[in-house]
Design an enzyme around this catalytic site. Structure first.
Site, short mmCIF file in Angstrom:
data_model
loop_
_atom_site.label_atom_id
_atom_site.label_comp_id
_atom_site.label_asym_id
_atom_site.label_seq_id
_atom_site.Cartn_x
_atom_site.Cartn_y
_atom_site.Cartn_z
N ARG A 1 0.94 -1.17 -0.04
CA ARG A 1 -0.04 0.05 0.04
C ARG A 1 0.98 1.19 -0.08
NH1 ARG A 1 2.56 1.84 3.69
NH2 ARG A 1 1.10 3.55 3.76
N ASP B 1 -1.80 11.07 -1.87
CA ASP B 1 -2.23 10.10 -3.11
C ASP B 1 -2.73 10.80 -4.19
OD1 ASP B 1 -2.85 8.78 -0.24
OD2 ASP B 1 -2.53 7.16 -1.51
N ASN C 1 -4.82 12.71 1.05
CA ASN C 1 -4.14 11.62 1.69
C ASN C 1 -4.78 10.82 2.72
OD1 ASN C 1 -1.34 10.68 2.19
ND2 ASN C 1 -1.45 11.89 4.03
O1 MRU Z 1 -4.52 3.34 2.38
P1 MRU Z 1 -2.81 3.39 2.19
O2 MRU Z 1 -2.07 2.76 3.51
O3 MRU Z 1 -2.45 3.00 0.98
O4 MRU Z 1 -2.61 4.99 2.16
C1 MRU Z 1 -1.37 5.46 2.20
C2 MRU Z 1 -1.40 6.94 2.35
O5 MRU Z 1 -2.24 7.77 2.52
C3 MRU Z 1 0.00 7.60 2.33
O6 MRU Z 1 0.13 8.63 3.01
C4 MRU Z 1 0.08 8.19 0.65
O7 MRU Z 1 0.01 6.74 -0.06
C5 MRU Z 1 1.77 8.59 0.39
S1 MRU Z 1 2.72 7.33 0.45
C6 MRU Z 1 4.12 7.98 -0.04
#
Ligand code: MRU
Length: 359
Positions: free
Chosen positions: A46, A237, A247
Site C-alpha cells: 500500500r 495520494d 491523503n
Molecule cells: O491506504 P494506504 O495505506 O495506501 O494510504 C497511504 C497514504 O495515505 C500515504 O500517506 C500516501 O499514499 C503517501 S505514501 C508515500
C-alpha cells in the site's frame, strides 16, 4: 533500508506483506498478475507510489507469462491486466500513472513485436521502481532544510520506504534531515483504522534509530498546544491542480489543527502524484473500504453488532491549509495553481492528461 518493499524475481513478484508487520516480516510471492492485484486490494502492499510500482511489475509479470506470439492476443491479455490493476484502488493517481506508462509501451507491439515488447515492459516496470527511489531521495534533499535541530515533527499514516519503491516521501524528508546530522523528535499518529502509523511508520523509524513517539490520532491537538510540534509532514495520494491534496483519512483534521496552532503543514510527494487534470480536490475519487475495519480492531470486534459505520480511506486537505508541497523538482509554494502550472512547463515535466478509464 534493511528491507525491499517489492521486487521482480524471475517469474514471481516478491512483496513484503505489510498486513503482518510489525509482528512478522513475511514475504508474499505472487506468481500471477491477479495475485499482485489482490495484494494491492488487500493492502499487503500500500502507499501511493508503491501501488504504482506494484501495478507496473504485475503487468510486466503478466506480459512475461503470456505464451501467444500474436500481437493481438498479447495486447488483449495484457490490456485485461492493465484494467484489473486500475480497478484495485481508486484514489492514488500513481497507480493510473504507472499503468498508463505500461500501456504506452504495449501500444508499440505491432512495431516492436511480442518478444521485444515483453522485454520493454519489464524494463519499464523496473525503471518505474528505480526512478521512484531516486525521486524520493531528491524529495528528501529538498525537504530536509525544513527540519531544524530540536524540532518536533509530526507525521500521519506511512509515507516511508514501505509506501514507495524505497526510502519514502514524508519519511524521506526525515531520513535526509537525520543524515545531515540533525537531532529531532518524530511524533507518529497511529492512524486508525488500519494503523499504518503504529504498525509501519513506527517500525521503520525504530529500525532507523530515530527518536520516535507514538500517539493515538486524538492526541495531536494536545501536543500542538504544548508546543511540542514544530512542523507536520505527510504524504499524498493525489494532488489536484489547485494544490488540494488527498491523503490518508485524518490528514485533513491534522491540517486544521496545524493551522489553528500556526504550525507549518507540508505535503511530500513525487510529481507522479499530481493530477493536473483535476481542477480541485472535489473531483478526487475517495475509496470507501469495508466498515469491518472500523467496527473491528486487528480483526477483533469492538462495536455492538448491527451498528452503522463509515469508512472513507482518504480525505482531502484544502490547499489553503498546506504551506508547501515538497517534490523531486523542489518545494512548491503558494499560489499552487500558478506554481504547479509553472513547474509543469519546465523541461521533462509531463502534464498528465486525464485517462478516460480512470476510476
Ligand atoms: O491506504 P494506504 O495505506 O495506501 O494510504 C497511504 C497514504 O495515505 C500515504 O500517506 C500516501 O499514499 C503517501 S505514501 C508515500
Amino acid at each position: 533500508m534493511k528491507f525491499k518493499t517489492i521486487e521482480l524475481k524471475g517469474d514471481r513478484v516478491r512483496i513484503l506483506d505489510q498486513r503482518k508487520l510489525p509482528q512478522e516480516v513475511r514475504y508474499l510471492d505472487c506468481r500471477s498478475a491477479s495475485s499482485v492485484a489482490e495484494a494491492i486490494r488487500t493492502m499487503a502492499i500500500r502507499g501511493a507510489p508503491a501501488i504504482g510500482v506494484a501495478a507496473a511489475i504485475g503487468i510486466a509479470l503478466a506480459a512475461k507469462k503470456t505464451r501467444s506470439s500474436s500481437p493481438q492476443v498479447f495486447t488483449k491479455t495484457v490490456e485485461r491486466v492493465c484494467q484489473e490493476m486500475r480497478e484495485t484502488r481508486p484514489t492514488a493517481v500513481n497507480l493510473f500513472w504507472a499503468v498508463d506508462r505500461m500501456e504506452k509501451i504495449l501500444k508499440r507491439v505491432e512495431n516492436d513485436g511480442v518478444e521485444e515488447t515483453k522485454k520493454n515492459l519489464v524494463r519499464e516496470a523496473l525503471q518505474i521502481l528505480k526512478t521512484d527511489i531516486e525521486v524520493n531521495r531528491k524529495i528528501g534533499e529538498y525537504g530536509k532544510r525544513l527540519i531544524k535541530n530540536g524540532d518536533g515533527v509530526l507525521t500521519h499514516c506511512n509515507a516511508g520506504a514501505l509506501a514507495t519503491g524505497g526510502y519514502g516521501t514524508a519519511l524521506g524528508v526525515i531520513y535526509a534531515a537525520r543524515d545531515q546530522g540533525k537531532k529531532f523528535q518524530v511524533f507518529v499518529d497511529e492512524t486508525r483504522p488500519m494503523l499504518q502509523g503504529c504498525r509501519l511508520t513506527a517500525w521503520e523509524l525504530v529500525q532507523e534509530k530515530i527518536p520516535t513517539t507514538l500517539i493515538t490520532d486524538n492526541m495531536a491537538g494536545v501536543l500542538m498546544k504544548k508546543g511540542l510540534v514544530d512542523l507536520v509532514v505527510v504524504g499524498a495520494d493525489r494532488i489536484a491542480r489547485n494544490g488540494d491534496t488527498a491523503n490518508k483519512i485524518g490528514t485533513y483534521g491534522l491540517a486544521v489543527l496545524s493551522k489553528s496552532h500556526d504550525i507549518p503543514f507540508y505535503v511530500a510527494a513525487p510529481t507522479s502524484t499530481l493530477d493536473l487534470s483535476l481542477v480541485s480536490g472535489e473531483e478526487i475519487p475517495i475509496e470507501e473500504r469495508s466498515t469491518a475495519e472500523v467496527t473491528h480492531f486487528c480483526g477483533y470486534p469492538i462495536a455492538p453488532k448491527g451498528v452503522k459505520a463509515f469508512n472513507p480511506a482518504f480525505d482531502v486537505t484544502p490547499h489553503s491549509f498546506i504551506n508547501g508541497i515538497i517534490t523531486e523538482k523542489g518545494i512548491i509554494w503558494k499560489p499552487f495553481n500558478k506554481n504547479l502550472k509553472k513547474m509543469s512547463a519546465t523541461p521533462n515535466f509531463k502534464l498528465r492528461t486525464r485517462n478516460s478509464k480512470d476510476a
